[in-house]
Design a protein around this motif. Structure first.
Motif, PDB file in Angstrom:
ATOM      1  N   ILE A  11       7.500 -14.151   2.696  1.00  0.00           N
ATOM      2  CA  ILE A  11       6.839 -15.412   3.179  1.00  0.00           C
ATOM      3  C   ILE A  11       7.869 -16.552   3.534  1.00  0.00           C
ATOM      4  O   ILE A  11       8.501 -17.107   2.846  1.00  0.00           O
ATOM      5  CB  ILE A  11       5.898 -15.973   2.233  1.00  0.00           C
ATOM      6  CG1 ILE A  11       4.866 -14.833   1.823  1.00  0.00           C
ATOM      7  CG2 ILE A  11       5.110 -17.342   2.630  1.00  0.00           C
ATOM      8  CD1 ILE A  11       3.811 -15.090   0.667  1.00  0.00           C
ATOM      9  N   LEU A  12       7.913 -16.876   4.908  1.00  0.00           N
ATOM     10  CA  LEU A  12       8.448 -18.122   5.438  1.00  0.00           C
ATOM     11  C   LEU A  12       7.471 -19.161   5.680  1.00  0.00           C
ATOM     12  O   LEU A  12       6.715 -18.813   6.532  1.00  0.00           O
ATOM     13  CB  LEU A  12       9.500 -17.499   6.472  1.00  0.00           C
ATOM     14  CG  LEU A  12      10.344 -18.400   7.217  1.00  0.00           C
ATOM     15  CD1 LEU A  12      11.547 -18.717   6.292  1.00  0.00           C
ATOM     16  CD2 LEU A  12      11.139 -18.014   8.360  1.00  0.00           C
ATOM     17  N   SER A  13       8.000 -20.415   5.194  1.00  0.00           N
ATOM     18  CA  SER A  13       6.779 -21.344   5.322  1.00  0.00           C
ATOM     19  C   SER A  13       7.850 -22.931   5.751  1.00  0.00           C
ATOM     20  O   SER A  13       8.740 -23.012   5.146  1.00  0.00           O
ATOM     21  CB  SER A  13       6.113 -21.699   4.227  1.00  0.00           C
ATOM     22  OG  SER A  13       5.114 -22.749   4.378  1.00  0.00           O
ATOM     23  N   ASP A  14       6.981 -23.506   6.615  1.00  0.00           N
ATOM     24  CA  ASP A  14       7.597 -24.959   6.754  1.00  0.00           C
ATOM     25  C   ASP A  14       6.922 -25.770   5.588  1.00  0.00           C
ATOM     26  O   ASP A  14       5.993 -25.615   5.199  1.00  0.00           O
ATOM     27  CB  ASP A  14       7.092 -25.387   8.186  1.00  0.00           C
ATOM     28  CG  ASP A  14       7.916 -26.589   8.742  1.00  0.00           C
ATOM     29  OD1 ASP A  14       8.660 -27.434   7.901  1.00  0.00           O
ATOM     30  OD2 ASP A  14       8.023 -26.536   9.824  1.00  0.00           O
ATOM     31  N   TYR A  15       7.995 -26.851   5.286  1.00  0.00           N
ATOM     32  CA  TYR A  15       7.439 -27.645   4.161  1.00  0.00           C
ATOM     33  C   TYR A  15       6.336 -28.744   4.811  1.00  0.00           C
ATOM     34  O   TYR A  15       5.373 -28.891   4.082  1.00  0.00           O
ATOM     35  CB  TYR A  15       8.668 -28.595   3.856  1.00  0.00           C
ATOM     36  CG  TYR A  15       8.199 -29.467   2.595  1.00  0.00           C
ATOM     37  CD1 TYR A  15       8.161 -28.876   1.537  1.00  0.00           C
ATOM     38  CD2 TYR A  15       7.775 -30.798   2.777  1.00  0.00           C
ATOM     39  CE1 TYR A  15       7.913 -29.794   0.276  1.00  0.00           C
ATOM     40  CE2 TYR A  15       7.560 -31.658   1.770  1.00  0.00           C
ATOM     41  CZ  TYR A  15       7.499 -31.275   0.797  1.00  0.00           C
ATOM     42  OH  TYR A  15       7.173 -32.072  -0.553  1.00  0.00           O
ATOM     43  N   ASP A  16       6.419 -29.130   6.034  1.00  0.00           N
ATOM     44  CA  ASP A  16       5.479 -29.958   6.680  1.00  0.00           C
ATOM     45  C   ASP A  16       4.408 -29.330   7.535  1.00  0.00           C
ATOM     46  O   ASP A  16       4.356 -28.990   8.654  1.00  0.00           O
ATOM     47  CB  ASP A  16       6.359 -31.058   7.513  1.00  0.00           C
ATOM     48  CG  ASP A  16       7.371 -31.910   6.943  1.00  0.00           C
ATOM     49  OD1 ASP A  16       6.839 -32.451   5.709  1.00  0.00           O
ATOM     50  OD2 ASP A  16       8.299 -31.950   7.430  1.00  0.00           O
ATOM     51  N   LEU A  17       3.541 -28.793   6.709  1.00  0.00           N
ATOM     52  CA  LEU A  17       2.164 -28.094   7.098  1.00  0.00           C
ATOM     53  C   LEU A  17       1.207 -28.949   7.538  1.00  0.00           C
ATOM     54  O   LEU A  17       1.203 -30.165   7.014  1.00  0.00           O
ATOM     55  CB  LEU A  17       1.802 -27.047   6.319  1.00  0.00           C
ATOM     56  CG  LEU A  17       2.681 -25.883   5.833  1.00  0.00           C
ATOM     57  CD1 LEU A  17       2.177 -24.965   4.717  1.00  0.00           C
ATOM     58  CD2 LEU A  17       3.261 -25.100   7.083  1.00  0.00           C
ATOM     59  N   PRO A  18       0.187 -28.794   8.533  1.00  0.00           N
ATOM     60  CA  PRO A  18      -0.735 -29.454   8.980  1.00  0.00           C
ATOM     61  C   PRO A  18      -1.473 -30.081   7.984  1.00  0.00           C
ATOM     62  O   PRO A  18      -2.160 -31.361   7.910  1.00  0.00           O
ATOM     63  CB  PRO A  18      -1.653 -28.832  10.038  1.00  0.00           C
ATOM     64  CG  PRO A  18      -0.433 -27.823  10.452  1.00  0.00           C
ATOM     65  CD  PRO A  18       0.401 -27.473   9.325  1.00  0.00           C
ATOM     66  N   ARG A  19      -2.105 -29.417   7.070  1.00  0.00           N
ATOM     67  CA  ARG A  19      -3.148 -29.522   5.997  1.00  0.00           C
ATOM     68  C   ARG A  19      -2.534 -29.845   4.631  1.00  0.00           C
ATOM     69  O   ARG A  19      -3.120 -30.380   3.766  1.00  0.00           O
ATOM     70  CB  ARG A  19      -4.143 -28.389   5.865  1.00  0.00           C
ATOM     71  CG  ARG A  19      -5.110 -28.242   7.330  1.00  0.00           C
ATOM     72  CD  ARG A  19      -6.047 -27.381   7.237  1.00  0.00           C
ATOM     73  NE  ARG A  19      -6.981 -27.496   6.213  1.00  0.00           N
ATOM     74  CZ  ARG A  19      -8.021 -26.642   5.823  1.00  0.00           C
ATOM     75  NH1 ARG A  19      -8.208 -25.467   6.570  1.00  0.00           N
ATOM     76  NH2 ARG A  19      -8.844 -26.794   4.858  1.00  0.00           N
ATOM     77  N   TYR A  20      -1.438 -29.036   4.316  1.00  0.00           N
ATOM     78  CA  TYR A  20      -0.710 -29.442   3.057  1.00  0.00           C
ATOM     79  C   TYR A  20       0.668 -28.905   3.167  1.00  0.00           C
ATOM     80  O   TYR A  20       0.970 -28.344   3.946  1.00  0.00           O
ATOM     81  CB  TYR A  20      -1.478 -28.765   1.851  1.00  0.00           C
ATOM     82  CG  TYR A  20      -1.501 -27.371   2.133  1.00  0.00           C
ATOM     83  CD1 TYR A  20      -2.715 -26.887   2.409  1.00  0.00           C
ATOM     84  CD2 TYR A  20      -0.814 -26.410   2.072  1.00  0.00           C
ATOM     85  CE1 TYR A  20      -3.182 -25.627   2.832  1.00  0.00           C
ATOM     86  CE2 TYR A  20      -1.112 -24.916   2.387  1.00  0.00           C
ATOM     87  CZ  TYR A  20      -2.111 -24.692   2.602  1.00  0.00           C
ATOM     88  OH  TYR A  20      -2.403 -23.309   3.014  1.00  0.00           O
ATOM     89  N   ASN A  21       1.515 -29.626   2.300  1.00  0.00           N
ATOM     90  CA  ASN A  21       2.973 -29.374   2.216  1.00  0.00           C
ATOM     91  C   ASN A  21       3.236 -27.956   1.720  1.00  0.00           C
ATOM     92  O   ASN A  21       2.507 -27.191   1.229  1.00  0.00           O
ATOM     93  CB  ASN A  21       3.836 -30.635   1.578  1.00  0.00           C
ATOM     94  CG  ASN A  21       3.373 -30.567   0.005  1.00  0.00           C
ATOM     95  OD1 ASN A  21       3.071 -29.473  -0.497  1.00  0.00           O
ATOM     96  ND2 ASN A  21       3.561 -31.658  -0.567  1.00  0.00           N
ATOM     97  N   GLY A  22       4.567 -27.595   1.875  1.00  0.00           N
ATOM     98  CA  GLY A  22       5.196 -26.340   1.455  1.00  0.00           C
ATOM     99  C   GLY A  22       5.105 -26.048   0.233  1.00  0.00           C
ATOM    100  O   GLY A  22       4.926 -24.896  -0.413  1.00  0.00           O
TER     101      GLY A  22
END
Length: 305
Positions: A11-22
């Protein structure tokens, strides 16, 4: 047919997501798929945030201005995940092997226990057989060497009675002169009762059928089936009763019987023991009777000369 998406390898995720952070995304990933490696990508991260994502279970984090580190981080995370899966599989394999060994040990232990029990049963049967053989050999020797076997019947019957687990025995002899049956030996009843049945007429004898038919009689489950057994036997509290003729050349010399107050039946081995012993007693008494007849004949011949 529903379409099912296989779980991801990473799983690769950005910290700054639209609805909640990483960090929230990481916590949700840990809850749903704890074994899948997680890498966080962020634009700017301080030491506190780095510690936070790593302590929450992320494999690594990569700054967006250093994306050249992303590929090595992914390979490293996938390699570690594969190594972890291999270790888990190996551990599960060891556990399964251990469970199989435990199951095999338990099964083999149960088999051995059954073999031991079977061997013990065989040994018990052999010991019982040997004990019976020793008793028959002993009684045969005693009867063979005695010139008055009717006087040692009580001693020998007590041995047989103990072996059979019986509580009474009766030895009646046919008295040709009196035309009645005489109680020669007994056990398990009082002397007063023995005096009452010391002489019995044909027709009321506990073994009257033997005297008439030259065959054994066996009465079992006496309390539940009183009509099949003589009243006299039932009055002694006997539950199982077996009576054998003392038979020599189709001539009934008397009867020998055993009774139990605790058991309702006799097995085949019990009855075989009684029959063998009765045959020994009959042979011994017939031998003495023939010897006595020869002595009388010889005395009469001398008187004629």
């Amino acid at each position: 047919m529903p379409f099912r998406i296989p779980p991801p390898d990473l799983i690769l995720s950005d910290y700054d997501l639209p609805r909640y952070n990483g960090v929230v995304a990481l916590a949700e990933a840990r809850r749903r798929c704890p074994d899948i490696p997680f890498i966080l990508v962020t634009g700017a991260i301080g030491e506190d945030r780095a510690i936070e994502v790593l302590t929450q279970g992320a494999k690594d984090y990569v700054l967006k201005n250093r994306l050249q580190r992303l590929a090595p981080a992914v390979r490293r995370a996938l390699a570690e995940a594969e190594e972890q899966r291999s270790r888990k599989q190996a551990e599960e394999g060891r556990r399964e092997t251990h469970r199989n060994l435990e199951r095999q040990v338990l099964e083999r232990t149960a088999e051995l226990q059954k073999e031991i029990e079977k061997r013990q049963q065989i040994e018990a049967v052999l010991a019982r057989y040997n004990e019976g053989s020793e008793i028959l050999n002993y009684t045969f020797d005693r009867l063979l060497t005695s010139d008055q076997p009717q006087k040692i019947v009580e001693e020998l019957c007590l041995k047989v009675m103990k072996y059979l687990g019986c509580h009474t025995f009766f030895n009646f002899m046919v008295d040709e002169v009196a035309g009645r049956l005489h109680l020669n030996a007994y056990a398990g009843i009082s002397p007063d009762t023995a005096r009452e049945i010391e002489w019995l007429d044909h027709g009321v004898d506990v073994c009257d059928y033997l005297v008439r038919d030259d065959s054994r009689i066996v009465a079992e489950n006496i309390p539940d089936a009183p009509d099949i057994s003589p009243e006299l036997i039932r009055s002694f509290g006997i539950k199982a009763y077996a009576c054998y003729p003392l038979l020599e050349r189709n001539l009934v010399l008397g009867t020998l019987s055993f009774g139990s107050r605790s058991r309702a039946t006799f097995n085949v081995d019990n009855m075989a023991m009684m029959k063998a012993f009765a045959n020994q007693v009959a042979s011994a008494m017939a031998r003495v009777s023939i010897a006595e007849a020869l002595r009388k004949s010889e005395f009469n011949l001398r008187g004629l000369v």
